[in-house]
Design an enzyme around this catalytic site. Structure first.
Site, PDB file in Angstrom:
ATOM      1  N   GLU A 135       2.682   4.787   3.926  1.00  0.00           N
ATOM      2  CA  GLU A 135       2.470   3.626   2.825  1.00  0.00           C
ATOM      3  C   GLU A 135       3.171   2.368   3.009  1.00  0.00           C
ATOM      4  O   GLU A 135       4.447   2.573   3.231  1.00  0.00           O
ATOM      5  CB  GLU A 135       3.171   4.118   1.220  1.00  0.00           C
ATOM      6  CG  GLU A 135       2.917   3.288   0.312  1.00  0.00           C
ATOM      7  CD  GLU A 135       3.755   3.913  -0.977  1.00  0.00           C
ATOM      8  OE1 GLU A 135       3.568   3.377  -2.134  1.00  0.00           O
ATOM      9  OE2 GLU A 135       4.405   4.664  -0.800  1.00  0.00           O
ATOM     10  N   ASP A 170      -0.859   1.772  -2.849  1.00  0.00           N
ATOM     11  CA  ASP A 170       0.062   1.699  -3.937  1.00  0.00           C
ATOM     12  C   ASP A 170      -0.298   0.348  -4.504  1.00  0.00           C
ATOM     13  O   ASP A 170      -0.019  -0.742  -4.012  1.00  0.00           O
ATOM     14  CB  ASP A 170       1.439   1.789  -3.775  1.00  0.00           C
ATOM     15  CG  ASP A 170       2.263   1.723  -4.943  1.00  0.00           C
ATOM     16  OD1 ASP A 170       2.311   0.581  -5.526  1.00  0.00           O
ATOM     17  OD2 ASP A 170       3.091   2.585  -5.201  1.00  0.00           O
ATOM     18  N   GLN A 196      -2.106   4.919  -5.742  1.00  0.00           N
ATOM     19  CA  GLN A 196      -1.124   4.945  -6.910  1.00  0.00           C
ATOM     20  C   GLN A 196      -1.497   3.712  -7.587  1.00  0.00           C
ATOM     21  O   GLN A 196      -1.685   2.628  -7.122  1.00  0.00           O
ATOM     22  CB  GLN A 196       0.226   5.042  -6.225  1.00  0.00           C
ATOM     23  CG  GLN A 196       0.689   6.394  -5.799  1.00  0.00           C
ATOM     24  CD  GLN A 196       1.931   6.143  -5.003  1.00  0.00           C
ATOM     25  OE1 GLN A 196       2.097   5.350  -4.272  1.00  0.00           O
ATOM     26  NE2 GLN A 196       2.684   7.255  -5.093  1.00  0.00           N
ATOM     27  N   GLU A 232       2.234   5.732 -11.015  1.00  0.00           N
ATOM     28  CA  GLU A 232       3.698   5.629 -10.516  1.00  0.00           C
ATOM     29  C   GLU A 232       4.147   4.236 -10.988  1.00  0.00           C
ATOM     30  O   GLU A 232       4.064   3.207 -10.262  1.00  0.00           O
ATOM     31  CB  GLU A 232       3.774   5.450  -8.895  1.00  0.00           C
ATOM     32  CG  GLU A 232       5.088   5.653  -8.259  1.00  0.00           C
ATOM     33  CD  GLU A 232       5.225   5.495  -6.926  1.00  0.00           C
ATOM     34  OE1 GLU A 232       5.798   6.443  -6.146  1.00  0.00           O
ATOM     35  OE2 GLU A 232       4.948   4.296  -6.274  1.00  0.00           O
TER      36      GLU A 232
END
Length: 258
Positions: A135, A170, A196, A232
């Site tokens: 990530e 993300d 996410q 998240e």
């Protein structure tokens, strides 16, 4: 249709950690993810989860207070990385976690990248049946973190060509790093194995910021995405009072499946 997971490290913080999976289930989530499940024994997590799927855990970061953010790309820390990864693999196995996020750590330069590549290759060989993610983290929130660009992550993934390694997309970090999360998604969605979401720019409840979550879910449907879409984010108020986004996306899923 995508399943939704609650990141119980960041959500439902109104109650103790092991009470959060129950709240996530009651709120309509299909699973949970836990950044660092290492403060509780796996048997205690198993009891708390009561069959709730675990979407993802991270490798242990090391001494966070001293600045550690993982070890995978840190030259000279190969033994620490391997120990932390095997610990994560053991916990993932006991909890039935679908994915392990391999934390790169604070490092820079060619030697760091070589170390990272070697460690990722080794890790992928240890757990051929578990998906691994890397990530990119934005440098404002995570200064000095080795993996800080989605194009960099894509290059490493393409070069290594490991069947169980992919990008953890993300939305928050993509927008912070590149300015346009939609463009990042368009370039790299074929490499993504975990998603996410959060609102932008506040990192609160998902929605806004120019990113179409309904469109994202539609694309995941078309791609037969087998993972979770994980929430998240930092709730602007008590978590249960800000879940309209979840109800809307799950309603959309019901309509699609009807």
């Amino acid at each position: 249709m995508p399943r939704f997971a609650a990141n119980v490290t960041m959500l439902f913080t109104e109650v103790p950690m092991l009470a959060r999976p129950d709240l996530a289930r009651e709120a309509g989530f299909d699973g949970v993810e836990v950044l660092f499940p290492y403060d509780h024994a796996p048997r205690d997590w198993q009891a708390a989860l009561a069959g709730m799927p675990v979407a993802l855990i991270n490798t242990h970061p090391g001494d966070w207070a001293s600045g550690d953010r993982g070890h995978a790309a840190v030259p000279g820390q190969e033994e620490a990385f391997r120990a932390s990864f095997l610990r994560a693999a053991d916990v993932a196995g006991q909890l039935g976690a679908c994915r392990i996020h391999v934390m790169a750590g604070v490092a820079r330069g060619e030697q760091a990248e070589a170390t990272y590549r070697d460690n990722l290759t080794w890790a992928a060989e240890q757990v051929p049946d578990i998906a691994l993610t890397i990530e990119p983290l934005n440098p404002d929130d995570m200064p000095g973190y080795f993996l800080n660009d989605f194009d960099q992550a894509a290059r490493i993934i393409d070069d290594l060509a490991l069947p169980n390694l992919g990008i953890q997309f993300d939305l928050w970090h993509a927008a912070r790093i590149h300015g346009d999360a939609d463009a990042v998604w368009a370039r790299h969605k074929g490499r993504v194995n975990h998603v996410q979401i959060a609102g932008f720019p506040g990192r609160n409840e998902p929605g806004g910021g120019g990113f179409d979550l309904t469109g994202l879910c539609a694309e995941l449907d078309q791609a037969d995405y087998a993972g979770f879409v994980s929430a998240e984010y930092l709730p602007a108020r008590a978590t249960v009072h800000g879940l309209m986004w979840l109800a809307a996306l799950k309603a959309r899923n019901r309509l699609i499946g009807a």
